[in-house]
Design an enzyme around this catalytic site. Structure first.
Site, mmCIF file in Angstrom:
data_model
loop_
_atom_site.group_PDB
_atom_site.id
_atom_site.type_symbol
_atom_site.label_atom_id
_atom_site.label_comp_id
_atom_site.label_asym_id
_atom_site.label_seq_id
_atom_site.Cartn_x
_atom_site.Cartn_y
_atom_site.Cartn_z
ATOM 1 N N PRO A 1 46.828 63.931 56.145
ATOM 2 C CA PRO A 1 47.817 63.053 55.486
ATOM 3 C C PRO A 1 49.390 63.693 55.611
ATOM 4 O O PRO A 1 49.421 65.024 55.666
ATOM 5 C CB PRO A 1 47.514 63.614 53.982
ATOM 6 C CG PRO A 1 45.977 64.095 54.114
ATOM 7 C CD PRO A 1 45.900 64.491 55.538
ATOM 8 N N CYS A 2 50.191 62.811 55.502
ATOM 9 C CA CYS A 2 51.761 63.320 55.828
ATOM 10 C C CYS A 2 52.703 63.118 54.841
ATOM 11 O O CYS A 2 53.876 62.997 55.077
ATOM 12 C CB CYS A 2 51.976 62.746 57.440
ATOM 13 S SG CYS A 2 52.122 60.989 57.425
ATOM 14 N N GLN A 3 52.232 62.720 53.663
ATOM 15 C CA GLN A 3 53.267 62.318 52.653
ATOM 16 C C GLN A 3 54.246 63.398 52.250
ATOM 17 O O GLN A 3 55.297 63.174 51.948
ATOM 18 C CB GLN A 3 52.440 61.960 51.373
ATOM 19 C CG GLN A 3 51.599 60.681 51.536
ATOM 20 C CD GLN A 3 50.305 60.948 52.071
ATOM 21 O OE1 GLN A 3 49.906 61.762 52.668
ATOM 22 N NE2 GLN A 3 49.140 60.031 51.717
ATOM 23 N N LEU B 1 55.537 65.647 54.355
ATOM 24 C CA LEU B 1 56.587 65.428 55.361
ATOM 25 C C LEU B 1 57.350 64.270 55.431
ATOM 26 O O LEU B 1 58.744 64.351 56.076
ATOM 27 C CB LEU B 1 55.821 65.576 56.745
ATOM 28 C CG LEU B 1 54.809 66.481 56.952
ATOM 29 C CD1 LEU B 1 54.112 66.312 58.105
ATOM 30 C CD2 LEU B 1 55.354 68.071 56.612
#
Length: 109
Positions: free
Chosen positions: A70-72, A74
């Site tokens: 998950p990159c939310q 970033l």
């Protein structure tokens, strides 16, 4: 090649790799709705829920580890606070690294 899918979602990486001739032997996904899809599409693949609670020794032997963490935390678009790798979701990257360091697969995507 045998692979384990981390942060499997609904199996996008899995489908592509299987179409390329590889075999998915494990999926790690915490989201209950994603797991409904995975259980329907991949009923015979070993499932693991919370990556932070999975013991690396419980995973089957695999040549490849694949995962889109998950990159939310970033993203500028998804989160104005941008907690980076200290964020709740993006810090799961370190869990993926824990498996890589412990089991040392031949390939990582």
């Amino acid at each position: 090649m045998r692979f384990i899918s981390f942060f499997a979602g609904v199996g996008g990486f899995d489908l592509g790799l299987e179409r390329a001739g590889h075999e998915c032997i494990g999926q790690v996904e915490i989201d209950k709705n994603c797991n409904k899809v995975l259980n329907y599409q991949y009923p015979n693949i070993k499932k693991f829920k919370d990556i932070s609670k999975v013991d690396p020794d419980d995973l089957p032997e695999a040549d490849l580890y694949v995962g889109g963490f998950p990159c939310q935390d970033l993203s500028l678009c998804a989160n104005k606070k941008r907690r980076g790798f200290n964020g709740k979701r993006s810090s799961l990257w370190y869990e993926f690294i824990r498996f890589i360091q412990n089991r040392k697969p031949t390939y990582i995507v």
